[in-house]
Enzyme design. Sequence first.
Site, PDB file in Angstrom:
ATOM      1  N   HIS A 195       0.802  -1.223   0.000  1.00  0.00           N
ATOM      2  CA  HIS A 195       0.000   0.000   0.000  1.00  0.00           C
ATOM      3  C   HIS A 195       0.837   1.276   0.000  1.00  0.00           C
ATOM      4  CE1 HIS A 195      -3.687  -2.254   0.486  1.00  0.00           C
ATOM      5  NE2 HIS A 195      -3.202  -2.870   1.530  1.00  0.00           N
ATOM      6  N   GLU A 251      -6.126 -13.271   5.547  1.00  0.00           N
ATOM      7  CA  GLU A 251      -6.981 -12.100   5.399  1.00  0.00           C
ATOM      8  C   GLU A 251      -8.191 -12.364   4.506  1.00  0.00           C
ATOM      9  OE1 GLU A 251      -4.492  -9.075   3.723  1.00  0.00           O
ATOM     10  OE2 GLU A 251      -4.029 -10.237   1.925  1.00  0.00           O
ATOM     11  N   ASP A 256      -9.232  -6.843   6.324  1.00  0.00           N
ATOM     12  CA  ASP A 256      -9.499  -7.535   5.069  1.00  0.00           C
ATOM     13  C   ASP A 256     -10.374  -8.755   5.290  1.00  0.00           C
ATOM     14  OD1 ASP A 256      -8.147  -6.056   2.974  1.00  0.00           O
ATOM     15  OD2 ASP A 256      -6.283  -6.586   3.971  1.00  0.00           O
TER      16      ASP A 256
END
Length: 261
Positions: free
Chosen positions: A47, A151, A177
């Site tokens: 990210h 996740e 997630d």
Amino acid sequence: MFLNAKVKRKLEAGEVVFGSFLKLDAPPIAELYGLAGFDFVIIDAEHGTYTHAGIENIVRTCELVGMSSIVRTPDAEEANILHVLDSGASGIQVPSLKSADQVRDVIRKAKYHPLGERGAARACRAGAYGTTGADYETRANADTLVAVHIENKEMVEEVEALCGIDELDVLFIGPGDLSHSLGHPGNASHPDVVAAIDRVIEVAAGRKHIGTVVANKAQLDAYVARGVRYIAWLSDMGLMRAALNKAAENFASHRAGGETA
């Protein structure tokens, strides 16, 4: 060889290790984490906005303050895993996987022969630019930490198989997630999400190191009591945002229309 295996050795000794996600490509922030006593940072190449060179500079900074550097790769592509490990990172944390077979493939890419098929290149930073000893590959295999994210519902279903994979060190539970995957976006306290987390911890306890992210002391204490040993305390951006918001509260009385003394 530069590899800092502090976190892996502590986990093997049964200790709890404390880290945080690092989203900003800023070596001084990594340095501050180390000076504050953190064991590791998770350099967030999924990210964040990192280049390969940027990751290597953060890895180098971590070593200066005696801290391990784990890189959350953007994916499980071989080139991304190879670049990270060649930089001298202490380990990788791979997101977005959905099966035990995909995890085995990650191990293959992250470990040298005979444990895997990682491309040999001693003339990289991890190999001290070609000056390392003849046992470099053996030491790299022993010292490199491999973590994968739990996740999504598929990985929760695979947890028994994951516990049987050699060279996989950490199962990292991602509540956010996971809440999306289970149909309850943003609600990590939903019973379905809690049940999934419980299953991972119950199955993996004593078999694999378990990790997760926490946002407060109550969460930290609760997870540690259940055997979670690899703890990420928020992120640099989350911590900075909270500190800045707290500082800005002091300005309120001096703003136009604010309270007067």
